[in-house]
Design a protein around this motif. Structure first.
Motif, PDB file in Angstrom:
ATOM      1  N   ASP A  57       0.748  -1.067   0.049  1.00 22.53           N
ATOM      2  CA  ASP A  57      -0.030  -0.080  -0.035  1.00 22.53           C
ATOM      3  C   ASP A  57       0.842   1.348  -0.204  1.00 22.53           C
ATOM      4  O   ASP A  57       1.732   1.345   0.742  1.00 22.53           O
ATOM      5  N   GLN A  58       0.400   2.500  -0.622  1.00 22.76           N
ATOM      6  CA  GLN A  58       1.292   3.667  -0.751  1.00 22.76           C
ATOM      7  C   GLN A  58       1.544   4.211   0.907  1.00 22.76           C
ATOM      8  O   GLN A  58       2.474   4.687   0.846  1.00 22.76           O
ATOM      9  N   LYS A  59       0.743   3.681   1.771  1.00 24.69           N
ATOM     10  CA  LYS A  59       0.900   4.135   3.087  1.00 24.69           C
ATOM     11  C   LYS A  59       2.123   3.701   3.887  1.00 24.69           C
ATOM     12  O   LYS A  59       2.711   4.606   4.384  1.00 24.69           O
ATOM     13  N   VAL A  60       2.631   2.619   3.186  1.00 26.16           N
ATOM     14  CA  VAL A  60       3.637   1.920   3.809  1.00 26.16           C
ATOM     15  C   VAL A  60       4.859   2.878   3.374  1.00 26.16           C
ATOM     16  O   VAL A  60       5.899   3.206   4.259  1.00 26.16           O
ATOM     17  N   GLU A  62       4.599   6.326   2.448  1.00 29.78           N
ATOM     18  CA  GLU A  62       4.396   7.471   3.065  1.00 29.78           C
ATOM     19  C   GLU A  62       4.890   7.646   4.578  1.00 29.78           C
ATOM     20  O   GLU A  62       5.215   8.741   4.972  1.00 29.78           O
ATOM     21  N   ASN A  63       4.614   6.202   5.310  1.00 27.19           N
ATOM     22  CA  ASN A  63       4.896   6.295   6.792  1.00 27.19           C
ATOM     23  C   ASN A  63       6.556   6.021   6.833  1.00 27.19           C
ATOM     24  O   ASN A  63       6.888   6.039   7.992  1.00 27.19           O
ATOM     25  N   GLY A  64       7.116   5.895   5.519  1.00 27.63           N
ATOM     26  CA  GLY A  64       8.591   5.510   5.693  1.00 27.63           C
ATOM     27  C   GLY A  64       9.028   4.024   6.414  1.00 27.63           C
ATOM     28  O   GLY A  64      10.053   3.911   6.769  1.00 27.63           O
ATOM     29  N   ASP A  65       7.916   3.280   6.372  1.00 26.65           N
ATOM     30  CA  ASP A  65       8.014   1.668   6.844  1.00 26.65           C
ATOM     31  C   ASP A  65       8.505   0.878   5.824  1.00 26.65           C
ATOM     32  O   ASP A  65       7.739   0.139   5.518  1.00 26.65           O
TER      33      ASP A  65
END
Length: 72
Positions: A57-60, A62-65
């Motif tokens: 997911d893009q959030k991975v 964006e969160n730098g994870d």
């Protein structure tokens, strides 16, 4: 109503190139991780995932994870 599909119908050149690159890497046994779907075609995504494609997911990102990716 009659629907006619153009003989040249298919993905744009950028998507076609991405599919070729992913196919080549997966055929070599290389891990491939994509941010989201490479193509908006469920049948093609099932085929690629069956060959080993992983999507995140893009959030991975964006969160730098990205630790999960580095561990592979």
């Amino acid at each position: 109503m009659k629907v006619i599909i153009d003989a040249h119908a298919g993905p744009c050149s950028g998507v076609q190139r991405a599919l070729c690159l992913v196919d080549e890497q997966l055929a070599k046994g290389e891990p491939v991780v994509a941010i989201g779907a490479i193509i908006h075609n469920d049948v093609e995504m099932v085929r690629l995932k069956g060959m080993g494609l992983e999507t995140i997911d893009q959030k991975v990102v964006e969160n730098g994870d990205l630790r999960r990716l580095r561990e592979k």
